[in-house]
Design a protein around this motif. Structure first.
Motif, PDB file in Angstrom:
ATOM      1  N   VAL A  89       0.834  -1.203   0.000  1.00  0.00           N
ATOM      2  CA  VAL A  89       0.000   0.000   0.000  1.00  0.00           C
ATOM      3  C   VAL A  89       0.870   1.255   0.000  1.00  0.00           C
ATOM      4  O   VAL A  89       0.574   2.237  -0.697  1.00  0.00           O
ATOM      5  N   ALA A  90       1.966   1.244   0.759  1.00  0.00           N
ATOM      6  CA  ALA A  90       2.862   2.402   0.793  1.00  0.00           C
ATOM      7  C   ALA A  90       3.447   2.677  -0.584  1.00  0.00           C
ATOM      8  O   ALA A  90       3.541   3.838  -1.021  1.00  0.00           O
ATOM      9  N   LEU A  91       3.858   1.625  -1.286  1.00  0.00           N
ATOM     10  CA  LEU A  91       4.417   1.806  -2.628  1.00  0.00           C
ATOM     11  C   LEU A  91       3.359   2.336  -3.601  1.00  0.00           C
ATOM     12  O   LEU A  91       3.641   3.202  -4.443  1.00  0.00           O
ATOM     13  N   ARG A  92       2.131   1.822  -3.505  1.00  0.00           N
ATOM     14  CA  ARG A  92       1.064   2.306  -4.373  1.00  0.00           C
ATOM     15  C   ARG A  92       0.740   3.775  -4.111  1.00  0.00           C
ATOM     16  O   ARG A  92       0.481   4.556  -5.034  1.00  0.00           O
ATOM     17  N   LEU A  93       0.744   4.172  -2.813  1.00  0.00           N
ATOM     18  CA  LEU A  93       0.474   5.574  -2.469  1.00  0.00           C
ATOM     19  C   LEU A  93       1.563   6.481  -3.039  1.00  0.00           C
ATOM     20  O   LEU A  93       1.265   7.560  -3.584  1.00  0.00           O
ATOM     21  N   ALA A  94       2.815   6.072  -2.912  1.00  0.00           N
ATOM     22  CA  ALA A  94       3.909   6.881  -3.444  1.00  0.00           C
ATOM     23  C   ALA A  94       3.800   7.024  -4.960  1.00  0.00           C
ATOM     24  O   ALA A  94       4.020   8.108  -5.523  1.00  0.00           O
ATOM     25  N   ARG A  95       3.461   5.921  -5.667  1.00  0.00           N
ATOM     26  CA  ARG A  95       3.325   5.989  -7.126  1.00  0.00           C
ATOM     27  C   ARG A  95       2.170   6.902  -7.529  1.00  0.00           C
ATOM     28  O   ARG A  95       2.289   7.706  -8.468  1.00  0.00           O
ATOM     29  N   ALA A  96       1.053   6.801  -6.788  1.00  0.00           N
ATOM     30  CA  ALA A  96      -0.109   7.621  -7.137  1.00  0.00           C
ATOM     31  C   ALA A  96       0.160   9.102  -6.931  1.00  0.00           C
ATOM     32  O   ALA A  96      -0.393   9.947  -7.655  1.00  0.00           O
ATOM     33  N   LEU A  97       1.011   9.442  -5.950  1.00  0.00           N
ATOM     34  CA  LEU A  97       1.293  10.847  -5.639  1.00  0.00           C
ATOM     35  C   LEU A  97       2.617  11.327  -6.233  1.00  0.00           C
ATOM     36  O   LEU A  97       3.066  12.440  -5.949  1.00  0.00           O
ATOM     37  N   HIS A  98       3.244  10.436  -7.054  1.00  0.00           N
ATOM     38  CA  HIS A  98       4.471  10.800  -7.779  1.00  0.00           C
ATOM     39  C   HIS A  98       5.579  11.282  -6.832  1.00  0.00           C
ATOM     40  O   HIS A  98       6.162  12.351  -7.017  1.00  0.00           O
TER      41      HIS A  98
END
Length: 365
Positions: free
Chosen positions: A52-61
């Motif tokens: 989830v942390a990796l997905r959040l970082a990708r979504a927020l660039h």
């Protein structure tokens, strides 16, 4: 799924999301968590999984480290102090207590933590700087004699101690409330100490620490020619007094009697005298020219470059509640108080007489 928060993770997710113009609902849908789960992560109530942390970082660039970072371990302790206050910490039973490191003396002592923010009435959150194990071997020692600071700095690796300034009765009351491990007192020694311990801290062990030369602290050179207790009857003397319950207050009352003052006159002199909360504070008032004379030990007078007129050799004892006798910090403190290195240092301060070690023993009231 998010895991329970550890309290050590600092989260900037909400700030990053709002800066990117994203709603919580849209971001939650993109990374595959519920809106409620995202809210718990943003509030610090939950820690996201690695995925989830990796997905959040990708979504927020951005990098994961820009959303989450490890913070200092924190504790909530009873204390009323502003953010940034440096403190020493010690465990007393189930709770950790904090002692502010204030003034010039605090600059020379390492801090165990720093106050971050208020955490309710009379409580603060502290960022922990010291290893948690240090808190378990630290003893808190209450009292007003300046040599306690010297003693607390003489402990070896076996234990630690922190000095908590208190008058004698205040130190005993703090020990009775479970706020300190050891109380230092000078209220006449011998029977007087045994009697007050029997009332306030029954069953405590009583240990003779040293004797201290008490007297009048005067402006350098003694410009007013004060020779002893009878001079306290002079109305031109601006005096410093101590709070009721302090050994210095009891000594000043005794010297007022020597000067021939009645009970009413003694009360009046106390009422119009400056009040100091410690011997060093009393000496400072005289040194600044705000008073002419103050009761206190030779060491406090010497620390402020004052003239000293000795009047009384006072016993200073340590009272230790039975439940704290086995505490590593208390054991280290008592051992240090008998060490040749400390006793030599104590003599060098001036105005102190170490106890006769062949006659000193642990006495339980």
């Amino acid at each position: 799924m998010p895991q329970p928060a550890s309290g050590l993770l600092r989260c900037s997710l909400r700030e990053r999301r709002e800066a990117a113009g994203r709603t919580a609902a849209s971001l939650a849908a993109e990374v595959g968590v519920s809106r409620q789960a995202l809210g718990r992560i943003e509030s610090g109530g939950a820690v996201p999984s690695t995925l989830v942390a990796l997905r959040l970082a990708r979504a927020l660039h951005c990098a994961v480290e820009q959303l989450f970072e490890l913070g200092q371990p924190q504790l909530t302790v009873p204390l009323d102090a502003p953010p940034g206050t440096r403190v020493r910490l010690a465990r007393l039973g189930a709770e950790v207590r904090a002692v502010p490191l204030g003034g010039e003396a605090g600059l020379h002592q390492p801090a165990d933590g720093v106050v971050r923010a208020a955490a309710g009435p009379g409580r603060v959150t502290v960022d922990l700087l010291a290893p948690p194990g240090d808190l378990e071997r630290t003893a808190l020692v209450a009292g007003c004699d300046p040599a306690l600071g010297l003693l607390c700095g003489r402990l070896g690796a076996e234990g630690r101690a922190a000095w908590v300034p208190h008058d004698s009765l205040g130190a005993l009351a703090a020990a009775a409330r479970g706020e300190v491990h050891v109380a230092g007192l000078h209220l006449g020694g011998g029977d007087a100490h045994r009697q007050v311990i029997a009332r306030t801290l029954p069953g405590a062990a009583l240990v003779r620490a040293w004797q201290v030369q008490q007297g009048l602290m005067l402006a350098p050179g003694n410009p007013l020619g004060v020779r002893g207790a009878p001079d306290l009857a002079r109305r031109d003397l601006r005096l410093v007094t101590r709070a009721a319950g302090a050994g210095g207050r009891a000594l000043l009352d005794r010297w007022f009697q020597v000067a021939g003052l009645s009970g009413r006159e003694r009360a009046a002199r106390h009422a119009r005298s400056l009040l100091a909360d410690s011997p060093l504070a009393a000496a400072a008032l005289v040194a600044r020219g705000e008073a002419d004379a103050a009761p206190g030990p030779s060491s406090a007078a010497r620390a402020h470059g004052l003239t000293f007129v000795p009047l009384h050799l006072d016993a200073f004892d340590l009272a230790v509640p039975e439940r704290h006798l086995g505490h590593p910090g208390v054991q280290a403190l008592l051992s240090a108080a008998r060490s040749a290195a400390f006793l030599d240092d104590l003599r060098s301060v001036g105005g102190y007489v170490p106890p006769d070690l062949s006659l000193t023993r642990l006495e339980v009231s």
